[in-house]
Scaffold this motif. Structure first.
Motif, PDB file in Angstrom:
ATOM      1  N   LEU A 453       0.827  -1.202   0.000  1.00 53.08           N
ATOM      2  CA  LEU A 453       0.000   0.000   0.000  1.00 53.08           C
ATOM      3  C   LEU A 453       0.864   1.256   0.000  1.00 53.08           C
ATOM      4  CD1 LEU A 453      -2.764  -0.942   2.633  1.00 53.08           C
ATOM      5  CD2 LEU A 453      -2.824  -1.248   0.159  1.00 53.08           C
ATOM      6  N   ASN A 454       0.340   2.323  -0.577  1.00 53.06           N
ATOM      7  CA  ASN A 454       1.071   3.588  -0.570  1.00 53.06           C
ATOM      8  C   ASN A 454       0.857   4.311   0.759  1.00 53.06           C
ATOM      9  OD1 ASN A 454      -1.473   4.896  -0.746  1.00 53.06           O
ATOM     10  ND2 ASN A 454      -1.444   4.673  -2.979  1.00 53.06           N
ATOM     11  N   GLU A 455       1.542   5.429   0.907  1.00 49.17           N
ATOM     12  CA  GLU A 455       1.512   6.144   2.177  1.00 49.17           C
ATOM     13  C   GLU A 455       0.122   6.687   2.497  1.00 49.17           C
ATOM     14  OE1 GLU A 455       4.477   9.128   2.210  1.00 49.17           O
ATOM     15  OE2 GLU A 455       6.168   7.720   2.063  1.00 49.17           O
ATOM     16  N   GLN A 456      -0.580   7.160   1.471  1.00 49.98           N
ATOM     17  CA  GLN A 456      -1.915   7.698   1.721  1.00 49.98           C
ATOM     18  C   GLN A 456      -2.884   6.625   2.225  1.00 49.98           C
ATOM     19  OE1 GLN A 456      -3.138   9.603  -1.886  1.00 49.98           O
ATOM     20  NE2 GLN A 456      -1.849  11.416  -1.561  1.00 49.98           N
ATOM     21  N   ASP A 457      -2.797   5.423   1.632  1.00 50.14           N
ATOM     22  CA  ASP A 457      -3.670   4.335   2.076  1.00 50.14           C
ATOM     23  C   ASP A 457      -3.331   3.894   3.495  1.00 50.14           C
ATOM     24  OD1 ASP A 457      -4.962   4.409  -0.337  1.00 50.14           O
ATOM     25  OD2 ASP A 457      -3.768   2.797  -1.228  1.00 50.14           O
ATOM     26  N   LEU A 458      -2.051   3.944   3.838  1.00 51.56           N
ATOM     27  CA  LEU A 458      -1.658   3.528   5.187  1.00 51.56           C
ATOM     28  C   LEU A 458      -2.188   4.473   6.261  1.00 51.56           C
ATOM     29  CD1 LEU A 458       2.045   2.444   4.554  1.00 51.56           C
ATOM     30  CD2 LEU A 458       0.118   0.953   5.071  1.00 51.56           C
ATOM     31  N   LYS A 459      -2.551   5.678   5.875  1.00 51.43           N
ATOM     32  CA  LYS A 459      -3.071   6.659   6.830  1.00 51.43           C
ATOM     33  C   LYS A 459      -4.587   6.594   6.995  1.00 51.43           C
ATOM     34  CE  LYS A 459       0.675   9.966   6.029  1.00 51.43           C
ATOM     35  NZ  LYS A 459       1.019  11.330   5.553  1.00 51.43           N
ATOM     36  N   LEU A 460      -5.221   5.635   6.313  1.00 50.62           N
ATOM     37  CA  LEU A 460      -6.666   5.509   6.449  1.00 50.62           C
ATOM     38  C   LEU A 460      -7.043   5.195   7.899  1.00 50.62           C
ATOM     39  CD1 LEU A 460      -7.535   3.425   3.247  1.00 50.62           C
ATOM     40  CD2 LEU A 460      -8.114   5.813   3.679  1.00 50.62           C
ATOM     41  N   PRO A 461      -8.098   5.831   8.424  1.00 48.14           N
ATOM     42  CA  PRO A 461      -8.466   5.592   9.835  1.00 48.14           C
ATOM     43  C   PRO A 461      -8.748   4.129  10.146  1.00 48.14           C
ATOM     44  CG  PRO A 461      -9.641   7.494   8.962  1.00 48.14           C
ATOM     45  CD  PRO A 461      -8.959   6.850   7.797  1.00 48.14           C
TER      46      PRO A 461
END
Length: 573
Positions: A453-461
């Motif tokens: 996963l990319n960084e943005q997806d890893l930040k999903l709540p």
């Protein structure tokens, strides 16, 4: 040219006159036959046309006789298991696949039928070993250079079977096709949902030409109101050369159902049923803060557990009545307290209506709302909601501590709401069930699984919240989770890294992930139309997750209906 045209027109006129004469003469003959009755033809004047009519009548009579025999013919054959599967031992010297354990009689009979290219319906309890029959069908098609399609009702089961079959037969031999993923659809064995198979039948896919076996896991889904038509269409549309392997644990009328399938497909279905469960179950009712007087099991009774069904399947009506009375007594006491608090709130509201206190209460309320909206995040809102939901949060903390002291973890808590799955997880924020070594193993596994996963997806709540609970040995499993998180939860639970799992009933649909204990947080569910009590099939399916074969002597099933009425015996069984 003119003469020829006149000659041709004269010929046409003469032909018309002749036709009119023949028609009039035939009409006269018809009138005579009507007046005189039907004429009997002499034997020498019977033409070939009359013989053709007789032959047609004979053929139609034969068809009618065949149809009547088909309706009276028995298409379902019940297999006798009293001989212990001697046919398998005597006739099958070199099986298609060898297992590392002795097969049970029902497994031997099913394998023997598959060797003879006979369709089978295997009805056995959960965790009894029905998957062995499916694995043998895959191995047999591999030897025959044909294909096998394995169908399941849910994606979670498809994902698990894909992983299990890859370990068993190799990655190159197994494929999967679902709504989320498509890997090696051309493989000799393809795992898919039943809806995908129906779409292939509609399209006339070329994959179906070489298919020898089709395995229907959890075939009792044919009884589902919304999705049952999918199973019916697939069973009807499958080619005649396909051998069926039907697996289920909760079909009560196996012979009647098999009779319908056999009559529809014009092939015999061999019904193999076994009522023996490898790990017997014990059923309890949990009433918090109550000590029972059951001397047979002091460890359980001293913590508020009423044993209502023992491992032999015998129902204890006395314990059930005691639990019923204790639960309702506590509920009545609770209602009295709530009514007193309501009356107190009403008196307080009257005081606030006083003009002297009106301005003070109004300004206090506004400032309080602003502070709450600004300070509480989404995560804390979930925890706050659960803490205010009556005794639910405290009850699960207390119950799980009892299960931990009784060595009944890992445990699956069946919840019939996605929202409540998350709320119950928040109620265990202060709990931790993993050792430091296990935490590091879980951390490394999650890190490797989420590496794509990319960084943005890893930040999903959702990813952040779910992984934080997984680090404590707590998990949730429902349709609202991301597919990658669902797979992580399933793998961690299968490897005993999740001690408490809050899951919806889809987790019980054939997923081979048994636990030491199963807890019902309610005995009511919403079926999409209205709230109703669980039926016997649903209860059996979910309670069957309790008890691990080879690890546990008995499985423990606990009914702990938080914030619900406790019903009489008829509603439970």
């Amino acid at each position: 040219m003119i003469l020829r045209y006149e000659e041709r027109s004269a010929e046409i006129e003469s032909q018309k006159l002749n036709m009119e004469k023949s028609i009039s003469s035939s009409n006269k003959k018809m009138d005579e036959t009507v007046e005189e009755g039907p004429a009997i033809l002499p034997e020498e004047k019977i033409t070939s046309k009359t013989l053709d009519i007789d032959s047609v009548i004979d053929i139609s009579n034969k068809k009618i006789l065949n149809a009547s025999t088909d309706s009276t013919k028995e298409w379902a054959v019940e297999v006798d298991l009293s001989d212990g599967g001697k046919k398998f031992d005597l006739e099958i010297e070199n099986p298609a696949i060898k297992f590392g354990f002795q097969l049970d009689p029902f497994q031997k009979e099913a394998v023997w039928c598959l060797e003879r290219n006979q369709s089978v319906f295997v009805s056995a309890h959960t965790s009894a070993g029905k998957t062995v029959v499916a694995e043998y069908a895959i191995a047999l098609s591999k030897n025959h250079m044909t294909k096998t399609i394995y169908t399941s009702p849910i994606k979670a089961l498809s994902n698990q079977k894909y992983r299990d079959f890859c370990k068993r037969f190799g990655d190159d031999h197994i494929g999967i096709v679902t709504g989320d993923v498509q890997i090696r659809p051309e493989a000799p064995c393809v795992v898919m949902t039943t809806e995908v198979l129906r779409s292939m039948l509609y399209r006339g896919s070329d994959i179906l030409r070489d298919v020898e076996f089709v395995v229907f896991d959890e075939v009792h889904y044919v009884n589902d109101i919304e999705r049952g038509v999918v199973w019916e269409e697939v069973l009807i549309m499958l080619p005649e050369h396909v051998t069926l392997v039907l697996l289920s644990a909760t079909v009560p009328n196996t012979k009647e159902f098999s009779e319908w399938i056999g009559r529809t497909r014009k092939t015999k279905i061999y019904v193999i049923s076994t009522y023996k469960r490898p790990v017997p179950l014990e059923h309890y009712v949990y009433v918090p803060n109550v000590i029972t007087n059951n001397n047979t099991d002091n460890r359980m009774s001293s913590r508020g557990f009423f044993k209502i069904v023992d491992q032999n399947g015998e129902f204890n009506s006395i314990n059930y009545r005691n639990a019923f009375s204790e639960f309702n007594r506590k509920e009545n006491t609770k209602s009295e307290i709530s009514s007193k608090s309501k009356s107190k709130n009403i008196s307080e509201e009257k005081k606030r209506d006083d003009p002297k206190n009106k301005f003070k209460s109004k300004t206090g309320k506004v400032t309080n709302d602003k502070i709450v909206k600004a300070a509480i995040s989404n995560e804390n809102k979930g925890a706050k909601t659960n803490s205010q939901s009556g005794r639910g949060g405290y009850m699960w903390v207390q119950l799980i501590s009892h299960l931990k002291s009784l060595d009944l973890l890992p445990s699956v808590f069946f919840v019939f709401s996605r929202k409540k799955c998350e709320e119950y997880c928040y109620s265990l924020t202060n709990q931790d069930f993993l050792t430091p070594k296990q935490k590091s193993q879980v951390h490394l596994f999650i890190k490797s699984a989420l590496a794509r996963l990319n960084e943005q997806d890893l930040k999903l709540p959702q990813i952040r919240i779910v992984t934080s609970f997984l680090m404590k040995g707590i998990g949730s499993h429902h349709s609202g989770l991301l597919p990658i998180l669902k797979e992580i939860v399933e793998l961690l639970f299968a490897n005993n890294f999740i001690k408490v799992l809050f899951a919806t009933e889809t987790f019980a649909m054939g997923v081979n992930m048994p636990a030491k204990s199963v807890v019902f947080t309610s005995i009511r569910k919403n079926d999409g139309k209205d709230f109703r009590e669980l039926n016997s099939g649903e209860y059996t399916q979910m309670s069957g997750r309790a008890g691990r074969r080879g690890l546990d002597k008995t499985g423990t099933v606990i009914i702990a209906p938080a914030n619900n009425r406790f019903y009489d015996v008829g509603y439970l069984f």
